[in-house]
Design a protein around this motif. Structure first.
Motif, PDB file in Angstrom:
ATOM      1  N   GLU A 262       0.841  -1.197   0.000  1.00 16.72           N
ATOM      2  CA  GLU A 262       0.000   0.000   0.000  1.00 16.72           C
ATOM      3  C   GLU A 262       0.880   1.252   0.000  1.00 16.72           C
ATOM      4  O   GLU A 262       0.608   2.220  -0.712  1.00 16.72           O
ATOM      5  CB  GLU A 262      -0.918   0.000   1.220  1.00 16.72           C
ATOM      6  CG  GLU A 262      -1.764   1.255   1.376  1.00 16.72           C
ATOM      7  CD  GLU A 262      -2.702   1.502   0.205  1.00 16.72           C
ATOM      8  OE1 GLU A 262      -3.128   2.657   0.013  1.00 16.72           O
ATOM      9  OE2 GLU A 262      -3.023   0.529  -0.523  1.00 16.72           O
ATOM     10  N   LEU A 263       1.950   1.215   0.804  1.00 17.22           N
ATOM     11  CA  LEU A 263       2.903   2.329   0.791  1.00 17.22           C
ATOM     12  C   LEU A 263       3.572   2.437  -0.569  1.00 17.22           C
ATOM     13  O   LEU A 263       3.779   3.540  -1.083  1.00 17.22           O
ATOM     14  CB  LEU A 263       3.952   2.128   1.889  1.00 17.22           C
ATOM     15  CG  LEU A 263       5.099   3.139   1.923  1.00 17.22           C
ATOM     16  CD1 LEU A 263       4.575   4.548   2.112  1.00 17.22           C
ATOM     17  CD2 LEU A 263       6.089   2.767   3.029  1.00 17.22           C
ATOM     18  N   ARG A 266       1.211   4.184  -2.943  1.00 14.45           N
ATOM     19  CA  ARG A 266       1.115   5.626  -2.698  1.00 14.45           C
ATOM     20  C   ARG A 266       2.379   6.351  -3.140  1.00 14.45           C
ATOM     21  O   ARG A 266       2.322   7.476  -3.641  1.00 14.45           O
ATOM     22  CB  ARG A 266       0.833   5.880  -1.217  1.00 14.45           C
ATOM     23  CG  ARG A 266      -0.508   5.330  -0.746  1.00 14.45           C
ATOM     24  CD  ARG A 266      -0.781   5.713   0.689  1.00 14.45           C
ATOM     25  NE  ARG A 266      -0.911   7.162   0.848  1.00 14.45           N
ATOM     26  CZ  ARG A 266      -1.108   7.756   2.022  1.00 14.45           C
ATOM     27  NH1 ARG A 266      -1.166   7.015   3.131  1.00 14.45           N
ATOM     28  NH2 ARG A 266      -1.218   9.065   2.105  1.00 14.45           N
ATOM     29  N   LYS A 297      -0.675  15.744  -1.947  1.00 13.58           N
ATOM     30  CA  LYS A 297      -0.572  14.294  -1.767  1.00 13.58           C
ATOM     31  C   LYS A 297       0.737  13.925  -1.086  1.00 13.58           C
ATOM     32  O   LYS A 297       0.784  12.995  -0.274  1.00 13.58           O
ATOM     33  CB  LYS A 297      -0.691  13.593  -3.118  1.00 13.58           C
ATOM     34  CG  LYS A 297      -2.089  13.630  -3.721  1.00 13.58           C
ATOM     35  CD  LYS A 297      -2.141  12.808  -5.001  1.00 13.58           C
ATOM     36  CE  LYS A 297      -3.554  12.782  -5.575  1.00 13.58           C
ATOM     37  NZ  LYS A 297      -3.630  11.977  -6.827  1.00 13.58           N
ATOM     38  N   ASP A 300       0.361  14.544   2.580  1.00 10.95           N
ATOM     39  CA  ASP A 300      -0.434  13.477   3.213  1.00 10.95           C
ATOM     40  C   ASP A 300       0.407  12.225   3.422  1.00 10.95           C
ATOM     41  O   ASP A 300       0.313  11.566   4.476  1.00 10.95           O
ATOM     42  CB  ASP A 300      -1.648  13.148   2.350  1.00 10.95           C
ATOM     43  CG  ASP A 300      -2.677  14.273   2.343  1.00 10.95           C
ATOM     44  OD1 ASP A 300      -2.617  15.122   3.250  1.00 10.95           O
ATOM     45  OD2 ASP A 300      -3.509  14.309   1.417  1.00 10.95           O
ATOM     46  N   LEU A 301       1.220  11.874   2.432  1.00  9.56           N
ATOM     47  CA  LEU A 301       2.068  10.690   2.563  1.00  9.56           C
ATOM     48  C   LEU A 301       3.076  10.874   3.685  1.00  9.56           C
ATOM     49  O   LEU A 301       3.324   9.962   4.481  1.00  9.56           O
ATOM     50  CB  LEU A 301       2.785  10.407   1.239  1.00  9.56           C
ATOM     51  CG  LEU A 301       3.750   9.220   1.225  1.00  9.56           C
ATOM     52  CD1 LEU A 301       3.019   7.930   1.577  1.00  9.56           C
ATOM     53  CD2 LEU A 301       4.427   9.091  -0.137  1.00  9.56           C
ATOM     54  N   LYS A 303       2.739  12.739   6.327  1.00  9.24           N
ATOM     55  CA  LYS A 303       2.034  12.650   7.607  1.00  9.24           C
ATOM     56  C   LYS A 303       1.753  11.192   7.978  1.00  9.24           C
ATOM     57  O   LYS A 303       1.833  10.811   9.151  1.00  9.24           O
ATOM     58  CB  LYS A 303       0.731  13.440   7.537  1.00  9.24           C
ATOM     59  CG  LYS A 303       0.919  14.956   7.507  1.00  9.24           C
ATOM     60  CD  LYS A 303      -0.419  15.674   7.416  1.00  9.24           C
ATOM     61  CE  LYS A 303      -0.237  17.178   7.423  1.00  9.24           C
ATOM     62  NZ  LYS A 303      -1.542  17.897   7.291  1.00  9.24           N
ATOM     63  N   SER A 304       1.395  10.383   6.977  1.00  9.53           N
ATOM     64  CA  SER A 304       1.133   8.966   7.251  1.00  9.53           C
ATOM     65  C   SER A 304       2.383   8.277   7.774  1.00  9.53           C
ATOM     66  O   SER A 304       2.332   7.494   8.735  1.00  9.53           O
ATOM     67  CB  SER A 304       0.643   8.275   5.980  1.00  9.53           C
ATOM     68  OG  SER A 304      -0.586   8.818   5.541  1.00  9.53           O
ATOM     69  N   GLY A 307       3.092   9.458  11.302  1.00  8.65           N
ATOM     70  CA  GLY A 307       2.193   8.823  12.259  1.00  8.65           C
ATOM     71  C   GLY A 307       2.584   7.392  12.556  1.00  8.65           C
ATOM     72  O   GLY A 307       2.502   6.938  13.702  1.00  8.65           O
ATOM     73  N   ALA A 308       3.027   6.665  11.514  1.00  6.80           N
ATOM     74  CA  ALA A 308       3.449   5.278  11.714  1.00  6.80           C
ATOM     75  C   ALA A 308       4.672   5.203  12.615  1.00  6.80           C
ATOM     76  O   ALA A 308       4.780   4.318  13.476  1.00  6.80           O
ATOM     77  CB  ALA A 308       3.739   4.624  10.364  1.00  6.80           C
TER      78      ALA A 308
END
Length: 374
Positions: A262-263, A266, A297, A300-301, A303-304, A307-308
């Motif tokens: 999924e990463l 993206r 985008k 957003d990536l 930030k993801s 967060g991880a």
């Protein structure tokens, strides 16, 4: 040398894998020690500016038909940077072998490797006249092969390459091509020869190991100013750290494990490439800059990913894994306009403890000393 096409993946994997392996190894319940200060590679520093200035040694010849009526002074350039691939979607990783070898991290790794490999290294030096620990300056891993820079002028190396080649000829102003062949004995006793990977040499200071003769010629052409006029994938301003390079997103996707697809998806959607820099002058500190066209985008990536990392850090703290929690303190995502930087670090003391396991294992495997005769 078809395997050479993917060898840079191993190096890129080391950049991510070494940090991940060291961070994931071991658990502890003891109180975490104070967090050390780690310097991340973010820009050229004075020693690296001096290094790139020393490497501007070559002026490519200009054909008479292309020379302007009022020629302007031509600035010398680094032949290794000129040899790099050009255009979008290309990848190249540069290892500053000489600088890395003399770093604290390099010294420890070398000590661990040399406890068993000194005899093989000595034989290689005797056969070729090349001492990798002294004569090798840089190693570049690209999509199509490997480029080595250093001192390759020893007659033993040229004699060895010529003797194993079925064809040897000059190419361009300072290049020479060797097309070796390998002899194999079949089950019925007959011998068969087949072409091996071609090798190019330029001015006794660059060796090119390519998949095909065309690949090697392309590198020699770029060094001497022939071929594409596009800029190399790396500029002088990007040559900081003991390792640095640019990876295309298509190649980077192959590094991610199946559970991270999924990463990978993206990344492919928003990123153009990833620029890597590793500082090993003391600690192992890595900066990966992800660039893209869509700033939203990309944000957003980033930030993801941030967060991880935060979630992994809290989980390590909750489970009492103080070592992992401390190391994850260095893992951060820093937004920067149309890009973001992913930073990871492993302090030198942690690496030293891990390499101690290597030394202990080799000492355990070593044969006992011979007992003196009565």
């Amino acid at each position: 040398m078809r395997a050479g096409r993917g060898r840079w993946l191993v190096v890129a994997g080391v950049l991510f894998g070494l940090a991940a392996w060291l961070m994931m190894s071991g658990q502890g319940q003891e109180e975490a020690p104070p967090r050390p200060r780690v310097e991340f590679p973010r820009r050229l520093r004075d020693p690296e500016v001096q290094r790139l200035e020393r490497r501007r040694t070559y002026i490519a010849p200009v054909a008479a038909s292309e020379a302007p009526a009022t020629p302007e002074p031509v600035r010398p350039r680094d032949p290794v940077l000129a040899a790099l691939p050009r255009g979008k979607g290309k990848s190249a990783v540069v290892i500053e072998a000489n600088a890395l070898r003399h770093s604290p991290l390099g010294e420890m790794v070398l000590e661990c490797l040399m406890r068993r490999g000194s005899a093989q290294l000595e034989k290689f030096k005797q056969d070729t006249g090349v001492d990798p620990l002294q004569d090798l300056d840089r190693m570049v891993i690209t999509d199509d092969g490997i480029i080595l820079s250093g001192n390759f002028g020893d007659p033993r190396l040229k004699k060895l390459l010529t003797g194993e080649s079925q064809a040897t000829y000059d190419y361009g102003k300072g290049g020479r091509l060797f097309e070796p062949s390998e002899e194999k004995t079949l089950a019925d006793g007959t011998k068969r020869r087949r072409d091996a990977s071609p090798i190019g040499m330029w001015n006794d200071q660059i060796l090119v190991l390519g998949d095909t003769t065309s690949d090697v010629k392309d590198v020699l052409d770029r060094v001497e100013g022939r071929g594409s006029e596009e800029s190399p994938v790396l500029s002088e301003q990007q040559t900081y750290g003991e390792m640095y390079g640019v990876l295309s997103v298509a190649q980077l996707q192959q590094l991610l494990p199946p559970d991270q697809q999924e990463l990978a998806r993206r990344l492919a959607e928003v990123a153009e490439n990833v620029e890597l820099h590793v500082d090993a002058s003391r600690d192992f500190a890595m900066t990966a800059r992800v660039r893209g066209m869509d700033a939203n985008k990309l944000t957003d990536l980033g930030k993801s990913l941030g967060g991880a990392l935060s979630l992994a850090r809290m989980r390590a703290q909750a489970e009492g894994d103080t070592k992992l929690a401390q190391l994850l303190d260095f893992a951060k995502v820093r937004p920067d306009g149309d890009s973001f930087n992913l930073e990871m670090a492993v302090p030198l003391e942690v690496i030293k403890n891990q390499l101690a396991i290597c030394r202990e294992q080799q000492d355990k495997d070593a044969p006992p000393p011979a007992r003196a005769a009565p």
